[in-house]
Write a protein that holds these residues in place. Sequence first.
Motif, PDB file in Angstrom:
ATOM      1  N   HIS A 125      97.262  -1.222-106.026  1.00  0.00           N
ATOM      2  CA  HIS A 125      96.980   0.007-106.143  1.00  0.00           C
ATOM      3  C   HIS A 125      95.874   0.582-106.800  1.00  0.00           C
ATOM      4  N   GLY A 126      95.772   0.164-107.889  1.00  0.00           N
ATOM      5  CA  GLY A 126      94.524   0.097-108.855  1.00  0.00           C
ATOM      6  C   GLY A 126      93.263  -0.443-108.001  1.00  0.00           C
ATOM      7  N   ALA A 127      93.197  -1.283-107.448  1.00  0.00           N
ATOM      8  CA  ALA A 127      92.308  -1.900-106.690  1.00  0.00           C
ATOM      9  C   ALA A 127      92.019  -1.082-105.550  1.00  0.00           C
ATOM     10  N   GLN A 128      92.648  -0.539-104.906  1.00  0.00           N
ATOM     11  CA  GLN A 128      92.419   0.206-103.765  1.00  0.00           C
ATOM     12  C   GLN A 128      92.037   1.564-104.171  1.00  0.00           C
ATOM     13  N   GLY A 129      92.653   2.032-105.191  1.00  0.00           N
ATOM     14  CA  GLY A 129      92.221   3.350-105.964  1.00  0.00           C
ATOM     15  C   GLY A 129      90.699   3.473-106.173  1.00  0.00           C
ATOM     16  N   GLY A 130      90.045   2.409-106.647  1.00  0.00           N
ATOM     17  CA  GLY A 130      88.598   2.261-106.762  1.00  0.00           C
ATOM     18  C   GLY A 130      87.751   1.945-105.609  1.00  0.00           C
ATOM     19  N   GLY A 131      88.511   1.428-104.800  1.00  0.00           N
ATOM     20  CA  GLY A 131      87.904   0.782-103.638  1.00  0.00           C
ATOM     21  C   GLY A 131      86.980   1.355-102.724  1.00  0.00           C
ATOM     22  N   PHE A 132      86.812   2.862-102.717  1.00  0.00           N
ATOM     23  CA  PHE A 132      86.003   3.434-102.048  1.00  0.00           C
ATOM     24  C   PHE A 132      84.996   4.455-102.638  1.00  0.00           C
ATOM     25  N   SER A 133      84.610   3.978-103.634  1.00  0.00           N
ATOM     26  CA  SER A 133      83.776   4.573-104.596  1.00  0.00           C
ATOM     27  C   SER A 133      82.217   4.329-103.811  1.00  0.00           C
ATOM     28  N   PRO A 134      81.230   5.424-103.881  1.00  0.00           N
ATOM     29  CA  PRO A 134      80.078   5.073-103.229  1.00  0.00           C
ATOM     30  C   PRO A 134      79.319   3.623-103.316  1.00  0.00           C
ATOM     31  N   ILE A 135      79.720   3.053-104.410  1.00  0.00           N
ATOM     32  CA  ILE A 135      78.788   1.928-104.358  1.00  0.00           C
ATOM     33  C   ILE A 135      79.948   0.599-104.293  1.00  0.00           C
ATOM     34  N   SER A 136      81.032   0.751-103.732  1.00  0.00           N
ATOM     35  CA  SER A 136      82.202  -0.144-103.651  1.00  0.00           C
ATOM     36  C   SER A 136      81.777  -0.701-102.502  1.00  0.00           C
ATOM     37  N   ILE A 137      82.406  -1.989-102.207  1.00  0.00           N
ATOM     38  CA  ILE A 137      82.406  -2.665-100.990  1.00  0.00           C
ATOM     39  C   ILE A 137      82.959  -1.843 -99.882  1.00  0.00           C
ATOM     40  N   TYR A 138      84.122  -1.471 -99.744  1.00  0.00           N
ATOM     41  CA  TYR A 138      84.850  -0.488 -98.712  1.00  0.00           C
ATOM     42  C   TYR A 138      84.236   0.598 -98.539  1.00  0.00           C
ATOM     43  N   GLY A 139      83.814   1.230 -99.692  1.00  0.00           N
ATOM     44  CA  GLY A 139      83.020   2.612 -99.339  1.00  0.00           C
ATOM     45  C   GLY A 139      81.518   2.250 -98.669  1.00  0.00           C
ATOM     46  N   SER A 140      80.879   1.323 -99.176  1.00  0.00           N
ATOM     47  CA  SER A 140      79.640   0.965 -98.569  1.00  0.00           C
ATOM     48  C   SER A 140      79.929   0.751 -96.941  1.00  0.00           C
ATOM     49  N   ILE A 141      80.948   0.003 -96.768  1.00  0.00           N
ATOM     50  CA  ILE A 141      81.194  -0.423 -95.417  1.00  0.00           C
ATOM     51  C   ILE A 141      81.547   0.715 -94.386  1.00  0.00           C
ATOM     52  N   VAL A 142      82.554   1.677 -94.846  1.00  0.00           N
ATOM     53  CA  VAL A 142      82.983   2.844 -94.152  1.00  0.00           C
ATOM     54  C   VAL A 142      81.851   3.677 -94.144  1.00  0.00           C
ATOM     55  N   ASN A 143      81.117   4.278 -95.216  1.00  0.00           N
ATOM     56  CA  ASN A 143      80.085   5.270 -95.198  1.00  0.00           C
ATOM     57  C   ASN A 143      79.129   4.645 -94.145  1.00  0.00           C
ATOM     58  N   GLY A 144      78.706   3.150 -93.960  1.00  0.00           N
ATOM     59  CA  GLY A 144      77.795   2.711 -93.200  1.00  0.00           C
ATOM     60  C   GLY A 144      78.360   2.800 -91.735  1.00  0.00           C
ATOM     61  N   ILE A 145      79.495   2.745 -91.166  1.00  0.00           N
ATOM     62  CA  ILE A 145      80.234   2.826 -90.049  1.00  0.00           C
ATOM     63  C   ILE A 145      80.150   4.239 -89.581  1.00  0.00           C
ATOM     64  N   VAL A 146      80.337   5.300 -90.547  1.00  0.00           N
ATOM     65  CA  VAL A 146      80.207   6.740 -90.265  1.00  0.00           C
ATOM     66  C   VAL A 146      78.805   6.984 -89.984  1.00  0.00           C
ATOM     67  N   GLU A 147      77.706   6.477 -90.585  1.00  0.00           N
ATOM     68  CA  GLU A 147      76.262   6.935 -90.506  1.00  0.00           C
ATOM     69  C   GLU A 147      76.033   6.245 -89.013  1.00  0.00           C
ATOM     70  N   ARG A 148      76.335   5.050 -88.730  1.00  0.00           N
ATOM     71  CA  ARG A 148      75.981   4.268 -87.551  1.00  0.00           C
ATOM     72  C   ARG A 148      76.661   4.965 -86.317  1.00  0.00           C
ATOM     73  N   GLU A 149      77.670   5.640 -86.466  1.00  0.00           N
ATOM     74  CA  GLU A 149      78.412   6.457 -85.215  1.00  0.00           C
ATOM     75  C   GLU A 149      77.953   7.898 -85.276  1.00  0.00           C
ATOM     76  N   LYS A 150      77.066   8.113 -86.195  1.00  0.00           N
ATOM     77  CA  LYS A 150      76.459   9.710 -86.411  1.00  0.00           C
ATOM     78  C   LYS A 150      77.670  10.641 -86.516  1.00  0.00           C
ATOM     79  N   LEU A 151      78.620  10.416 -87.397  1.00  0.00           N
ATOM     80  CA  LEU A 151      79.817  11.267 -87.722  1.00  0.00           C
ATOM     81  C   LEU A 151      79.420  11.665 -88.971  1.00  0.00           C
ATOM     82  N   PRO A 152      79.914  13.182 -88.935  1.00  0.00           N
ATOM     83  CA  PRO A 152      79.783  13.696 -90.495  1.00  0.00           C
ATOM     84  C   PRO A 152      80.544  13.020 -91.458  1.00  0.00           C
ATOM     85  N   GLY A 153      80.149  12.991 -92.538  1.00  0.00           N
ATOM     86  CA  GLY A 153      80.628  12.079 -93.879  1.00  0.00           C
ATOM     87  C   GLY A 153      80.573  12.744 -95.046  1.00  0.00           C
TER      88      GLY A 153
END
Length: 439
Positions: free
Chosen positions: A143-171
């Motif tokens: 849970h510690g790993a997942q707690g930090g996992g969506f920071s703007p510079i993290s792997i998960y955060g970068s991937i999800v934010n990239g998908i949101v941008e590609r799909e032209k969704l508000p983020g």
Amino acid sequence: MSPELISIIVLVAVFVLATTRSVNMGALSFAAAFGVGELVADLDADGIFAGFPGDLFVVLVGVTYLFALARANGTTEWLVHAAVRLVGGRVALIPWVMFAITGVLTAIGAVSPAAVAIVAPIALSFAARYDISPLLMGAMVVHGAQGGGFSPISIYGSIVNGIVEREKLPGNEITLFLASLVVNLVIAAVVFVVCGGLKLPRHAATAPRSAGPGAAAAESALDDGGGQAPAGSPVEESAIGLTPDRVATLLALVALVVAVLAFDLDAGLAAITLAALLSLFWPKDGKRAANEISWPTVLLICGVLTYVGVLQEMGTIDYAGRAVSDIGVPLLAALLLCYIGALISAFASSVGIMGALIPLAVPFLAKGDIGAVGMVAALSVSATVVDVSPFSTNGALVLAAAPDVDRDRFFRQLMMYGGVVVAVVPAVAWLAMVVPGLG
């Protein structure tokens, strides 16, 4: 009956048989992958083996091999004492220290399994020595790993934010990060209380479980901040002293961290290489460590994930996703997508699931009935918080890293805990993030 439905029924049968007959679920899953792949999905051997998690196999073997060496030569014992000194002997703080370390690692860019691979063996060695619930310690690490996992510079955060941008969704990057951090922090606090964290000693004033003669004297010295056992103590060298093999192992662990975080090298390949180098110089420890690699766990995880790969290859995952997206009630469809993300991610790649489900949500998000920011956050949290499952990479690492435990019992604990998380968290995330219409 459709091939997709048959594959789901076989998956349920594998779980039932493995539970009732005490057969390794991985072996049954390999058999199921062969039967369903050949007879139902018309896949050849290459198609079936395409789902074999070769990278996870190497991670499990490499990391458990390296840390088995560390246990064999007493390095983990030394690290446990160092951890006690770090928090002034307050054992109750150690699970939170492990939560914070893995959170920081993933927040600054480490892949979640890499952070867990580094921290879990040390954390669980500490749990074994001080009679802390391995479920508590493992959950805090994941849970510690997942707690930090969506920071703007993290792997998960970068991937999800990239998908949101590609799909032209508000983020909203900060909302996504805080949603994951708060959910995992709350879950960690609940697990800490339920698994006896409040009963842990505030100071390591008594001899830990399985401690040998003289351990209490060593603990007393550590509590005093001296870091040395009394002269002549039987544990002066074996418990807290640094020897050449321990120094080399510590350097190997540092090298693993640097290789993974600074150079983005594969954690499994790096770990098995370092373990092989240590074995060249201390072959007796290497031989002993090789026998302690958690082979039943490797069979279990690789078998289940190979069958999940067959499900993906034959379209069962897409079949379930399309069925949900066709529902005419947006809020209900959103809830079901969260549950599908959680359930599938418990057995497969969290990133892959997010990459598949967020686009599936686009049609009804485009209608404006559901807030895109809240939906993306709820999907992301649902698909990653379940990584405590023993079938996910993080859960598998925790299971493999735990020393001195009844591994079958620990597996059942992780599976039941993962089941509770799958059942509860998606609904909570949906209520907190989707129903209010965030974004």
